[in-house]
Design an enzyme around this catalytic site. Structure first.
Site, PDB file in Angstrom:
ATOM      1  N   GLU A   1     -12.063  -3.271  -2.488  1.00 24.39           N
ATOM      2  CA  GLU A   1     -11.003  -2.188  -2.891  1.00 24.39           C
ATOM      3  C   GLU A   1     -10.835  -2.266  -4.554  1.00 24.39           C
ATOM      4  O   GLU A   1     -10.252  -3.246  -4.861  1.00 24.39           O
ATOM      5  CB  GLU A   1      -9.631  -2.405  -2.442  1.00 24.39           C
ATOM      6  CG  GLU A   1      -9.662  -2.388  -0.840  1.00 24.39           C
ATOM      7  CD  GLU A   1      -8.474  -3.179  -0.304  1.00 24.39           C
ATOM      8  OE1 GLU A   1      -7.297  -2.990  -0.369  1.00 24.39           O
ATOM      9  OE2 GLU A   1      -8.708  -4.563   0.324  1.00 24.39           O
TER      10      GLU A   1
ATOM     11  N   HIS B   1       0.651  -1.170   0.053  1.00 21.64           N
ATOM     12  CA  HIS B   1      -0.061  -0.132  -0.056  1.00 21.64           C
ATOM     13  C   HIS B   1       0.872   1.362   0.061  1.00 21.64           C
ATOM     14  O   HIS B   1       0.501   2.184   0.894  1.00 21.64           O
ATOM     15  CB  HIS B   1      -0.825  -0.088   1.380  1.00 21.64           C
ATOM     16  CG  HIS B   1      -1.971  -1.089   0.934  1.00 21.64           C
ATOM     17  ND1 HIS B   1      -2.337  -1.588  -0.021  1.00 21.64           N
ATOM     18  CD2 HIS B   1      -2.604  -1.891   2.173  1.00 21.64           C
ATOM     19  CE1 HIS B   1      -3.491  -2.410   0.317  1.00 21.64           C
ATOM     20  NE2 HIS B   1      -3.512  -2.531   1.743  1.00 21.64           N
TER      21      HIS B   1
ATOM     22  N   HIS C   1      -9.573   2.141   1.194  1.00 17.32           N
ATOM     23  CA  HIS C   1      -9.692   0.968   1.968  1.00 17.32           C
ATOM     24  C   HIS C   1     -10.494   1.084   3.155  1.00 17.32           C
ATOM     25  O   HIS C   1     -10.580   0.647   4.242  1.00 17.32           O
ATOM     26  CB  HIS C   1      -8.335   1.028   2.483  1.00 17.32           C
ATOM     27  CG  HIS C   1      -7.893  -0.582   2.763  1.00 17.32           C
ATOM     28  ND1 HIS C   1      -8.502  -1.355   3.656  1.00 17.32           N
ATOM     29  CD2 HIS C   1      -6.889  -1.274   2.185  1.00 17.32           C
ATOM     30  CE1 HIS C   1      -7.629  -2.403   3.607  1.00 17.32           C
ATOM     31  NE2 HIS C   1      -6.594  -2.512   2.977  1.00 17.32           N
TER      32      HIS C   1
HETATM   33  C1  BGC Z   1      -4.716  -6.580   1.527  1.00 17.29           C
HETATM   34  C2  BGC Z   1      -4.406  -7.516   2.936  1.00 17.29           C
HETATM   35  C3  BGC Z   1      -3.825  -6.301   4.024  1.00 17.29           C
HETATM   36  C4  BGC Z   1      -4.719  -5.290   4.337  1.00 17.29           C
HETATM   37  C5  BGC Z   1      -4.059  -4.302   5.075  1.00 17.29           C
HETATM   38  C6  BGC Z   1      -5.456  -5.393   1.975  1.00 17.29           C
HETATM   39  O1  BGC Z   1      -5.672  -4.433   0.886  1.00 17.29           O
HETATM   40  O2  BGC Z   1      -5.066  -7.331   0.694  1.00 17.29           O
HETATM   41  O3  BGC Z   1      -3.413  -8.358   2.556  1.00 17.29           O
HETATM   42  O4  BGC Z   1      -3.349  -7.008   5.062  1.00 17.29           O
HETATM   43  O5  BGC Z   1      -4.857  -4.693   3.066  1.00 17.29           O
HETATM   44  O6  BGC Z   1      -4.985  -3.772   5.799  1.00 17.29           O
END
Ligand code: BGC
Length: 352
Positions: free
Chosen positions: A317, A105, A178
Site C-alpha cells: 500500500e 482506514h 488495499h
Molecule cells: C493494516 C493492517 C490491517 C489491515 C486491514 C492494513 O493496511 O496495516 O494492520 O489489519 O490493513 O485489512
C-alpha cells in the site's frame, strides 16, 4: 475494452456495478463501484497462462461485511490514528474509532465502503475515472474533499492508479489501495517464496496496538531489510520484537530519499514458479507491507469459495506514514485549499 456488469444491490436499494477493462495483450482488471475495489487482476505467467493475482469476493455482501479492505481504495487516511485524535491548526479532531480504541482506514464508513461514481473512458489504454465527495465532518475529518482516482490499464501490462484530491478547508489526507497480491494466483497458497525487494532504509516502529511509537528504525541488520531481494518468508520467524508484535510484516517502509516528483521504481516482487514479476513505481514516500496476518475470516471466503488464509496474500500500500499528524518528523499529510493532492502508483507486470 471496457464492459459494465451488474454486481449486486446494497441494503439501501442501491444497485452496484463493476467494470472490466481489458488490453490487447489480454490483461484484464475488474473494478467495483463499491469501495473502488480491484476485484480481479488477470496477468500471464512465463508460459502465457493467465491467472487472477488478487484476492476478492464473488458477492457484494462480502465487500460490505468482511474485514480486510480487500482490494479497496482507502481514505480519508490510510492505516491507524491513535485513539482517532489528531490536530489541524491546533484544533483537535476525532476520527471514528473502528479498530479497538483506534481509527483504521478512514473510520466506520471510509472510502472503502462508499459507492464511487465511475466514468469509463475506452481506448487502447482503457481508463476508469472514479470520483467521490467526502463532506466536511465525515468520519470526523474537516473540509469538503473531492477525490478522483483514475485506474488505467496500460498496453505494457501495467495498472496505473492516479490519486487526486482537493479540499475547501485545511485537512488531512492519505489515500491508498488495499489490493492483496499473490503472483502465483490468489488461491495458490502461502506468499513466503515470493522474492521481494523494497528500496527502503527505514521503517515505522509500532506498539502492541500497531500504532507508531514515533521511532523510525533503520532496516540495517533487521528482518525489514529488503534492499537486496529476498524471500518474504526468509526472516519471517526471526527473533525480532517488531515482527512478533505484528504477527508478521505489517509495517510502513520509508523509501530511501522520501517522496519524488515523478513515480520511480521502489518495489519488485517475483514468483519463481510462474515467473510473474511485479514492479511498483510511485512518487509516494512510503509503502505499507502487510503480509495478510489477519486473513482468517471463514464466513467471507474469497472468489470460488477459496478460504481467507493468513499469509496467502500480501498488500503493498503506497502511502505516507500512519498516524502522521501525531509525530514530529513524520510525513506531512495536510492538504490546504488551493493545493492538489496528487500521487501515482503503477503496478507493472511482466515475466522473468
Ligand atoms: C493494516 C493492517 C490491517 C489491515 C486491514 C492494513 O493496511 O496495516 O494492520 O489489519 O490493513 O485489512
Amino acid at each position: 475494452m471496457i464492459t459494465k456488469t451488474h454486481f449486486g444491490t446494497l441494503e439501501a436499494g442501491k444497485e452496484v456495478y463493476y467494470y472490466t477493462m481489458k488490453n490487447a495483450a489480454g490483461m484484464s482488471v475488474k473494478i467495483c463501484e463499491f469501495g473502488g475495489a480491484i476485484m480481479e487482476l488477470r496477468v500471464p505467467d512465463k508460459y502465457g497462462r493467465f491467472a487472477d493475482v488478487v484476492g476478492g469476493f464473488d458477492c457484494l455482501r462480502d465487500y460490505v461485511l468482511s474485514p480486510g479492505y480487500i482490494g479497496a481504495l482507502v481514505g480519508r487516511t490510510a492505516n491507524r490514528i491513535k485513539r482517532g485524535k489528531y490536530k489541524v491548526d491546533g484544533k483537535e479532531y476525532s476520527a471514528y474509532c473502528n479498530n479497538g480504541k483506534n481509527s483504521l482506514h478512514g473510520g466506520k464508513v471510509g472510502y472503502s465502503h462508499r459507492v464511487w461514481d465511475v466514468k469509463a473512458v475506452d481506448g487502447d489504454e482503457p481508463k476508469l475515472i472514479l470520483t467521490l465527495h467526502s463532506p466536511d465532518g465525515e468520519e470526523g475529518y474537516p473540509g469538503n474533499v473531492d477525490v478522483k482516482v483514475t485506474y488505467a490499464l496500460l498496453s505494457s501490462n501495467a495498472l496505473s492508479i492516479h490519486y487526486e484530491a482537493v479540499t475547501d478547508q485545511r485537512t488531512v489526507i492519505n489515500l491508498t489501495n488495499h489490493a492483496y497480491f499473490n503472483l502465483g494466483g490468489y488461491a495458490s497458497g502461502k506468499i513466503f517464496d515470493h522474492i521481494l525487494q523494497i528500496e527502503a532504509d527505514r521503517y515505522v516502529v509500532t506498539d502492541e496496538e500497531l500504532i507508531p511509537t514515533g521511532v523510525l528504525r533503520s532496516v540495517e541488520g533487521t528482518p525489514f531489510d529488503f534492499r537486496e531481494p529476498k524471500p518474504i518468508g526468509r526472516d519471517f520467524e526471526a527473533d525480532d520484537q517488531d515482527l512478533k508484535i505484528a504477527g508478521g510484516y505489517d509495517h510502513c517502509f520509508c523509501f530511501t530519499g522520501g517522496e519524488t516528483k515523478e513515480p520511480v521504481l521502489r518495489v519488485a516482487a517475483y514468483e519463481q514458479n510462474t515467473g510473474r514479476f511485479m514492479q511498483v513505481f510511485t512518487n509516494q514516500p512510503c509503502i505499507q507491507l502487510y503480509s495478510g496476518n489477519f486473513l482468517d475470516n471463514p464466513e467471507h471466503p474469497l472468489k470460488g469459495g477459496y478460504p481467507q488464509t493468513k499469509q496467502s496474500l500480501f498488500c503493498l500500500e503506497t502511502q505516507k506514514m500512519p498516524d502522521a499528524p501525531n509525530h514530529a518528523g513524520f510525513n506531512d499529510i495536510t492538504l490546504n485549499p488551493g493545493e492538489k493532492y496528487d500521487y501515482t502508483t503503477i503496478y507493472q507486470f511482466s515475466v522473468k
